[in-house]
Scaffold this motif. Structure first.
Motif, short mmCIF file in Angstrom:
data_model
loop_
_atom_site.label_atom_id
_atom_site.label_comp_id
_atom_site.label_asym_id
_atom_site.label_seq_id
_atom_site.Cartn_x
_atom_site.Cartn_y
_atom_site.Cartn_z
N MET A 1 25.56 -15.33 -39.97
CA MET A 1 25.88 -15.26 -41.37
C MET A 1 25.42 -13.95 -42.00
SD MET A 1 27.79 -17.33 -42.69
CE MET A 1 27.52 -16.72 -44.31
N ARG A 2 24.47 -13.28 -41.40
CA ARG A 2 24.02 -12.01 -41.96
C ARG A 2 25.13 -10.96 -41.94
NH1 ARG A 2 18.68 -11.01 -38.81
NH2 ARG A 2 19.78 -12.32 -37.35
N ALA A 3 26.16 -11.21 -41.17
CA ALA A 3 27.28 -10.26 -41.07
C ALA A 3 28.06 -10.16 -42.37
CB ALA A 3 28.21 -10.68 -39.93
N VAL A 4 28.06 -11.23 -43.15
CA VAL A 4 28.82 -11.25 -44.40
C VAL A 4 27.84 -11.11 -45.57
CG1 VAL A 4 30.37 -12.61 -45.87
CG2 VAL A 4 30.62 -12.69 -43.39
N PRO A 5 27.97 -10.04 -46.35
CA PRO A 5 27.07 -9.87 -47.50
C PRO A 5 27.18 -11.04 -48.47
CG PRO A 5 28.39 -7.91 -47.15
CD PRO A 5 28.93 -8.95 -46.24
N ILE A 121 31.11 -2.88 -51.14
CA ILE A 121 31.11 -3.45 -49.79
C ILE A 121 32.20 -2.78 -48.98
CG2 ILE A 121 31.60 -5.55 -48.46
CD1 ILE A 121 30.39 -7.14 -50.79
N MET A 122 31.84 -2.33 -47.78
CA MET A 122 32.82 -1.73 -46.88
C MET A 122 33.34 -2.85 -45.97
SD MET A 122 32.70 1.57 -44.37
CE MET A 122 31.56 0.88 -43.20
N LEU A 123 34.54 -3.28 -46.24
CA LEU A 123 35.17 -4.40 -45.55
C LEU A 123 35.29 -4.18 -44.05
CD1 LEU A 123 36.26 -7.08 -46.61
CD2 LEU A 123 38.49 -6.00 -46.86
N LYS A 124 35.56 -2.95 -43.66
CA LYS A 124 35.73 -2.62 -42.24
C LYS A 124 34.44 -2.95 -41.47
CE LYS A 124 37.36 1.21 -39.40
NZ LYS A 124 37.89 2.58 -39.45
N ALA A 125 33.29 -2.62 -42.03
CA ALA A 125 32.01 -2.90 -41.36
C ALA A 125 31.74 -4.40 -41.29
CB ALA A 125 30.87 -2.19 -42.10
N VAL A 126 32.07 -5.12 -42.35
CA VAL A 126 31.85 -6.56 -42.36
C VAL A 126 32.74 -7.23 -41.31
CG1 VAL A 126 31.98 -8.69 -43.74
CG2 VAL A 126 31.19 -6.55 -44.80
N TYR A 127 34.01 -6.83 -41.29
CA TYR A 127 34.92 -7.41 -40.29
C TYR A 127 34.44 -7.09 -38.88
CZ TYR A 127 38.90 -8.57 -37.44
OH TYR A 127 39.70 -9.11 -36.46
N GLY A 128 33.99 -5.87 -38.65
CA GLY A 128 33.48 -5.48 -37.33
C GLY A 128 32.30 -6.32 -36.91
N SER A 129 31.41 -6.63 -37.83
CA SER A 129 30.24 -7.46 -37.52
C SER A 129 30.63 -8.90 -37.21
CB SER A 129 29.27 -7.46 -38.70
OG SER A 129 28.74 -6.18 -38.90
N SER A 131 33.79 -9.99 -36.23
CA SER A 131 34.73 -10.13 -35.11
C SER A 131 34.12 -9.70 -33.78
CB SER A 131 36.00 -9.33 -35.36
OG SER A 131 35.73 -7.94 -35.29
N LYS A 132 33.18 -8.76 -33.83
CA LYS A 132 32.54 -8.24 -32.61
C LYS A 132 33.57 -7.78 -31.58
CE LYS A 132 28.26 -10.89 -33.02
NZ LYS A 132 28.27 -11.06 -34.40
N ARG A 133 34.64 -7.19 -32.08
CA ARG A 133 35.67 -6.68 -31.18
C ARG A 133 36.09 -5.30 -31.65
NH1 ARG A 133 40.84 -6.46 -32.48
NH2 ARG A 133 41.51 -7.20 -34.48
N THR A 134 36.68 -4.56 -30.75
CA THR A 134 37.20 -3.25 -31.11
C THR A 134 38.53 -3.44 -31.83
OG1 THR A 134 36.19 -2.34 -29.12
CG2 THR A 134 37.91 -1.03 -30.17
N PHE A 135 38.69 -2.71 -32.90
CA PHE A 135 39.94 -2.82 -33.66
C PHE A 135 40.25 -1.47 -34.26
CE2 PHE A 135 36.44 -3.75 -36.45
CZ PHE A 135 36.75 -3.08 -37.62
#
Length: 183
Positions: A1-5, A121-129, A131-135
């Motif tokens: 849950m820490r991945a989402v501010p 909030i930088m959405l790209k960083a949140v999504y990366g945290s 999803s834990k996948r390369t996109f």
């Protein structure tokens, strides 16, 4: 849950998805800073509120191909407003406690450099945290997650698509986090 501010989970009416276009001098040797050429936003919640402004820049807008890329017409440029007016209207649009959400760091940096935002909030960083996948791009994420972006006809140019896609990813991340909290 820490991945989402935590801020991303507050009332949707305080979440503002932002997008900006910039204009740079046509000559590479020109060291002037990129100017804000368009600033657009949608406040989530019901009813959603929109902000959209094309800015009169000191830098002359380049060729027709660039305007096509932005999704602008000569008519769009004719409606451009001085930056000082856009900034004043933007500050009226924002409310205390609003949280700005942008897909990437570039948008947030440009907004900070020009006094539009302090942070966000930088959405790209949140999504990366999460999803834990390369996109790749925002469009790639929307396609991969099979998200349906809202149609926002009130915005000018490619801001329609970019903000719609960022809204879809924001909603996806909020739902993901709420499901995790419910467990």
């Amino acid at each position: 849950m820490r991945a989402v501010p935590e801020e991303l989970l507050q009332d949707a009416s305080s979440l503002v998805v932002v997008y900006g276009e910039s204009a740079k001098p046509a000559v590479r040797r020109d060291k002037r800073t990129r100017e804000v050429a368009q600033w657009s936003a949608v406040r989530l919640g019901e009813p959603a509120q929109r902000f959209d402004a094309i800015v009169k820049t000191e830098v002359e807008m380049p060729n027709e191909r660039f305007l096509d890329e932005l999704g602008w017409t000569e008519e769009s440029l004719a409606g451009a407003r001085p930056y000082s007016e856009v900034l004043e209207d933007w500050r009226e649009f924002l409310r205390p406690g609003d949280v700005a959400i942008a897909w990437n760091k570039g948008t947030l940096r440009m907004a900070q450099a020009h006094g539009l935002l302090v942070d966000g909030i930088m959405l790209k960083a949140v999504y990366g945290s999460v999803s834990k996948r390369t996109f790749g791009t925002l469009d790639d994420v929307v396609a991969f997650e099979q998200l349906i972006a809202p149609e926002i006809s009130e915005l000018s140019g490619r801001a329609r698509t970019r903000i719609g896609n960022a809204m879809a990813v924001t909603t996806f991340l909020r739902s993901w986090a709420m499901r995790k909290l419910a467990k």
